[in-house]
Scaffold this motif. Structure first.
Motif, PDB file in Angstrom:
ATOM      1  N   LYS A 111     -14.649   7.218   9.107  1.00 34.00           N
ATOM      2  CA  LYS A 111     -15.928   6.759   9.650  1.00 34.00           C
ATOM      3  C   LYS A 111     -17.083   7.479   8.970  1.00 34.00           C
ATOM      4  CE  LYS A 111     -18.444   6.295  14.016  1.00 34.00           C
ATOM      5  NZ  LYS A 111     -18.394   6.529  15.491  1.00 34.00           N
ATOM      6  N   GLU A 112     -16.891   8.767   8.676  1.00 33.48           N
ATOM      7  CA  GLU A 112     -17.938   9.541   8.020  1.00 33.48           C
ATOM      8  C   GLU A 112     -18.253   8.965   6.633  1.00 33.48           C
ATOM      9  OE1 GLU A 112     -15.384  10.795   9.594  1.00 33.48           O
ATOM     10  OE2 GLU A 112     -16.361  11.807  11.282  1.00 33.48           O
ATOM     11  N   LEU A 113     -17.222   8.611   5.867  1.00 29.51           N
ATOM     12  CA  LEU A 113     -17.450   8.032   4.543  1.00 29.51           C
ATOM     13  C   LEU A 113     -18.164   6.694   4.677  1.00 29.51           C
ATOM     14  CD1 LEU A 113     -17.096   7.938   1.473  1.00 29.51           C
ATOM     15  CD2 LEU A 113     -14.800   7.007   1.827  1.00 29.51           C
ATOM     16  N   HIS A 114     -17.771   5.889   5.636  1.00 32.46           N
ATOM     17  CA  HIS A 114     -18.408   4.587   5.855  1.00 32.46           C
ATOM     18  C   HIS A 114     -19.888   4.770   6.188  1.00 32.46           C
ATOM     19  CE1 HIS A 114     -19.316   0.659   7.635  1.00 32.46           C
ATOM     20  NE2 HIS A 114     -18.257   0.193   6.969  1.00 32.46           N
ATOM     21  N   SER A 115     -20.178   5.741   7.058  1.00 35.46           N
ATOM     22  CA  SER A 115     -21.565   6.001   7.445  1.00 35.46           C
ATOM     23  C   SER A 115     -22.367   6.519   6.258  1.00 35.46           C
ATOM     24  CB  SER A 115     -21.604   7.026   8.582  1.00 35.46           C
ATOM     25  OG  SER A 115     -20.913   6.540   9.718  1.00 35.46           O
ATOM     26  N   HIS A 116     -21.754   7.365   5.435  1.00 34.45           N
ATOM     27  CA  HIS A 116     -22.441   7.896   4.256  1.00 34.45           C
ATOM     28  C   HIS A 116     -22.815   6.781   3.287  1.00 34.45           C
ATOM     29  CE1 HIS A 116     -23.431  10.949   1.195  1.00 34.45           C
ATOM     30  NE2 HIS A 116     -22.863  10.107   0.327  1.00 34.45           N
ATOM     31  N   LEU A 117     -21.906   5.859   3.067  1.00 35.70           N
ATOM     32  CA  LEU A 117     -22.190   4.744   2.165  1.00 35.70           C
ATOM     33  C   LEU A 117     -23.255   3.821   2.746  1.00 35.70           C
ATOM     34  CD1 LEU A 117     -18.537   3.856   1.035  1.00 35.70           C
ATOM     35  CD2 LEU A 117     -20.259   5.101  -0.266  1.00 35.70           C
ATOM     36  N   SER A 118     -23.228   3.652   4.064  1.00 36.75           N
ATOM     37  CA  SER A 118     -24.225   2.793   4.704  1.00 36.75           C
ATOM     38  C   SER A 118     -25.622   3.395   4.610  1.00 36.75           C
ATOM     39  CB  SER A 118     -23.857   2.566   6.177  1.00 36.75           C
ATOM     40  OG  SER A 118     -22.610   1.920   6.299  1.00 36.75           O
ATOM     41  N   ASP A 119     -25.703   4.706   4.790  1.00 34.69           N
ATOM     42  CA  ASP A 119     -27.014   5.365   4.819  1.00 34.69           C
ATOM     43  C   ASP A 119     -27.541   5.682   3.420  1.00 34.69           C
ATOM     44  OD1 ASP A 119     -26.746   5.261   7.557  1.00 34.69           O
ATOM     45  OD2 ASP A 119     -25.987   7.327   7.726  1.00 34.69           O
ATOM     46  N   ASN A 120     -26.671   6.072   2.509  1.00 41.44           N
ATOM     47  CA  ASN A 120     -27.120   6.584   1.207  1.00 41.44           C
ATOM     48  C   ASN A 120     -26.794   5.685   0.018  1.00 41.44           C
ATOM     49  OD1 ASN A 120     -28.013   9.171   2.366  1.00 41.44           O
ATOM     50  ND2 ASN A 120     -25.820   9.558   2.650  1.00 41.44           N
ATOM     51  N   GLY A 121     -26.103   4.608   0.249  1.00 43.52           N
ATOM     52  CA  GLY A 121     -25.759   3.722  -0.861  1.00 43.52           C
ATOM     53  C   GLY A 121     -24.463   4.157  -1.531  1.00 43.52           C
ATOM     54  N   PRO A 122     -24.084   3.489  -2.622  1.00 44.49           N
ATOM     55  CA  PRO A 122     -22.796   3.764  -3.279  1.00 44.49           C
ATOM     56  C   PRO A 122     -22.742   5.139  -3.917  1.00 44.49           C
ATOM     57  CG  PRO A 122     -24.112   2.248  -4.595  1.00 44.49           C
ATOM     58  CD  PRO A 122     -24.846   2.409  -3.300  1.00 44.49           C
ATOM     59  N   LEU A 123     -21.533   5.657  -4.026  1.00 44.60           N
ATOM     60  CA  LEU A 123     -21.263   6.894  -4.756  1.00 44.60           C
ATOM     61  C   LEU A 123     -20.905   6.511  -6.186  1.00 44.60           C
ATOM     62  CD1 LEU A 123     -19.069   8.645  -2.045  1.00 44.60           C
ATOM     63  CD2 LEU A 123     -21.388   9.317  -2.711  1.00 44.60           C
ATOM     64  N   ALA A 124     -21.715   6.937  -7.146  1.00 46.03           N
ATOM     65  CA  ALA A 124     -21.503   6.524  -8.539  1.00 46.03           C
ATOM     66  C   ALA A 124     -20.186   7.040  -9.087  1.00 46.03           C
ATOM     67  CB  ALA A 124     -22.659   7.011  -9.405  1.00 46.03           C
ATOM     68  N   TYR A 125     -19.764   8.224  -8.643  1.00 43.15           N
ATOM     69  CA  TYR A 125     -18.504   8.789  -9.141  1.00 43.15           C
ATOM     70  C   TYR A 125     -17.994   9.773  -8.098  1.00 43.15           C
ATOM     71  CZ  TYR A 125     -15.164   9.882 -12.871  1.00 43.15           C
ATOM     72  OH  TYR A 125     -14.023  10.008 -13.646  1.00 43.15           O
TER      73      TYR A 125
ATOM     74  N   GLY B  24      -7.961   8.223  -5.859  1.00 39.73           N
ATOM     75  CA  GLY B  24      -8.720   7.305  -6.696  1.00 39.73           C
ATOM     76  C   GLY B  24     -10.052   7.923  -7.068  1.00 39.73           C
ATOM     77  N   VAL B  25     -10.397   7.862  -8.356  1.00 43.92           N
ATOM     78  CA  VAL B  25     -11.656   8.416  -8.844  1.00 43.92           C
ATOM     79  C   VAL B  25     -12.438   7.284  -9.501  1.00 43.92           C
ATOM     80  CG1 VAL B  25     -12.745  10.117 -10.347  1.00 43.92           C
ATOM     81  CG2 VAL B  25     -10.566  10.655  -9.246  1.00 43.92           C
ATOM     82  N   GLY B  26     -13.599   6.996  -8.957  1.00 44.93           N
ATOM     83  CA  GLY B  26     -14.402   5.914  -9.507  1.00 44.93           C
ATOM     84  C   GLY B  26     -15.654   5.702  -8.668  1.00 44.93           C
ATOM     85  N   LYS B  27     -16.185   4.501  -8.739  1.00 42.27           N
ATOM     86  CA  LYS B  27     -17.366   4.146  -7.966  1.00 42.27           C
ATOM     87  C   LYS B  27     -16.933   3.674  -6.577  1.00 42.27           C
ATOM     88  CE  LYS B  27     -21.219   0.849  -7.862  1.00 42.27           C
ATOM     89  NZ  LYS B  27     -21.859  -0.298  -8.548  1.00 42.27           N
ATOM     90  N   VAL B  28     -17.497   4.298  -5.543  1.00 45.04           N
ATOM     91  CA  VAL B  28     -17.167   3.953  -4.154  1.00 45.04           C
ATOM     92  C   VAL B  28     -18.397   3.304  -3.524  1.00 45.04           C
ATOM     93  CG1 VAL B  28     -16.294   4.815  -1.960  1.00 45.04           C
ATOM     94  CG2 VAL B  28     -15.628   5.955  -4.086  1.00 45.04           C
ATOM     95  N   PHE B  29     -18.197   2.124  -2.926  1.00 41.33           N
ATOM     96  CA  PHE B  29     -19.335   1.378  -2.397  1.00 41.33           C
ATOM     97  C   PHE B  29     -18.888   0.495  -1.245  1.00 41.33           C
ATOM     98  CE2 PHE B  29     -17.248  -1.028  -5.656  1.00 41.33           C
ATOM     99  CZ  PHE B  29     -17.272  -2.338  -5.235  1.00 41.33           C
TER     100      PHE B  29
END
Length: 360
Positions: free
Chosen positions: A48-62, A194-199
């Motif tokens: 849930k924390e990762l989901h919230s982080h992506l929702s609030d801050n946008g995708p993780l480039a790497y 997995g290492v890559g773009k997370v969104f």
């Protein structure tokens, strides 16, 4: 092999060595950069924390996502057991012995090589947050994954032939040894990073190849620290190969430069030598003409005697003696025109130097 051919071969070999060095240098830079990037990236679990982080801050480039493999719709079933997974690689390889240049060598011929994928995700390894998962996109583009598949089946079936057939095969230089069948899978429940773009896409967390080309998309069963050490080890090996091949290329080019420099100075030495011979012969001819004028003798005959003509041009008189064989067979122009290394046209011995010949 002529000197020019040797130089061309050395030049091509030196150029190839530098191309190989450049290729391995690029691989070295890629691996060392990947190790640096992976060492500093954040690690997340599907939650849930990762989901919230992506929702609030946008995708993780790497970034790295750690969890277990879980199929999304259906799983692939092993053809040789009850194993379930999301990637299945099947190979059928024929092993042969072939006679090449009089020697028998083992060769492999791939008869079948197929890889199947089904959609899968990285899910939490713990029971909590089970509803959260990160779907893996384009797994075929990921580095390391195919090298770490689990072997679920491996069998070698020897080729059965009669003695007559074996004798015929050996006569024609190709003997079949048997067929190797193998199956590898990425099994469901396997721990993976997995290492890559997370969104986020339509509320679903996903991981895909990074947008930047200098970043590597990775799916691996290694821990992150092991992955860093793996890339650092690879980078060290590629660096050594790049340096060695660069030194080989530089050495070959240096040999060419040394050979060309040696030829240049040898030709310069030869040119100065023949200039001196021409001056000496001209002075001798001038003195001879002056002596003939004083004594009232006949002038110098411009046509050489047949038995005294240069053996190459057959028009000029023989003017130089070849050392150390001692043959007097050439005029100055033909002696200078001989290719390096100079050889006597009479006995084919190497000529150390030429000396002028004075005719009475």
């Amino acid at each position: 092999m002529s000197a020019d051919t040797v130089d061309k071969v050395l030049g091509v070999a030196g150029g190839v060595s530098w191309v190989i060095s450049y290729i391995f240098y690029r691989l070295f830079r890629n691996r060392i950069e990947t190790a640096r990037q992976v060492r500093n990236i954040p690690i997340y679990e599907p939650s849930k924390e990762l989901h919230s982080h992506l929702s609030d801050n946008g995708p993780l480039a790497y970034a790295a996502v750690e969890g277990v493999v879980n199929e999304l719709n259906r799983a692939l079933i092993s053809r040789h057991g009850n194993n379930e997974g999301v990637i299945r690689e099947s190979q059928l390889i024929e092993h042969k012995s072939q006679r090449i240049n009089g020697f028998w060598s083992n060769v492999k011929k791939v008869l079948k090589d197929t890889t199947e994928y089904v959609p899968f995700s990285i899910s939490p390894s713990r029971g909590d947050d089970h509803g959260y998962k990160v779907e893996v996109l384009d797994p075929g583009q990921a580095a390391r994954l195919r090298a770490e598949l689990d072997i679920t089946h491996e069998k070698f079936e020897p080729h059965k032939s009669s003695f007559m057939q074996i004798g015929i095969d050996r006569l024609f230089g190709e003997v079949s040894k048997g067929l190797e069948e193998s199956e590898k899978m990425l099994l469901s429940g396997t721990s993976i990073i997995g290492v890559g773009k997370v969104f986020l896409e339509r509320g679903q967390m996903k991981i895909a190849p990074p947008d930047e080309e200098n970043r590597t998309y990775i799916l691996t069963k290694m821990r992150l620290s092991e992955l860093v050490r793996h890339y650092e080890k690879q980078s060290s090996m590629y660096k050594i190969i790049a340096v060695v091949t660069a030194l080989i290329g530089g050495g070959l080019i240096s040999v060419i430069i040394w050979r060309q420099t040696k030829v240049f100075w040898e030709r310069r030495k030869q040119r100065l030598q023949f200039e001196e011979i021409r001056r000496t012969l001209a002075d001798a001819a001038e003195r001879r003409r002056a002596g003939n004028t004083e004594t009232g003798g006949a002038g110098e005959n411009s046509e050489p005697e047949t038995d005294n003509a240069c053996v190459v041009c057959l028009s000029n008189p023989r003017q130089v003696v070849a050392l150390s064989c001692g043959h007097i067979a050439l005029c100055t122009n033909c002696a200078e025109a001989l290719p390096l290394p100079k050889m006597c046209p009479v006995c084919r011995a190497n000529v150390e130097r030429f000396l002028p010949v004075f005719h009475p």
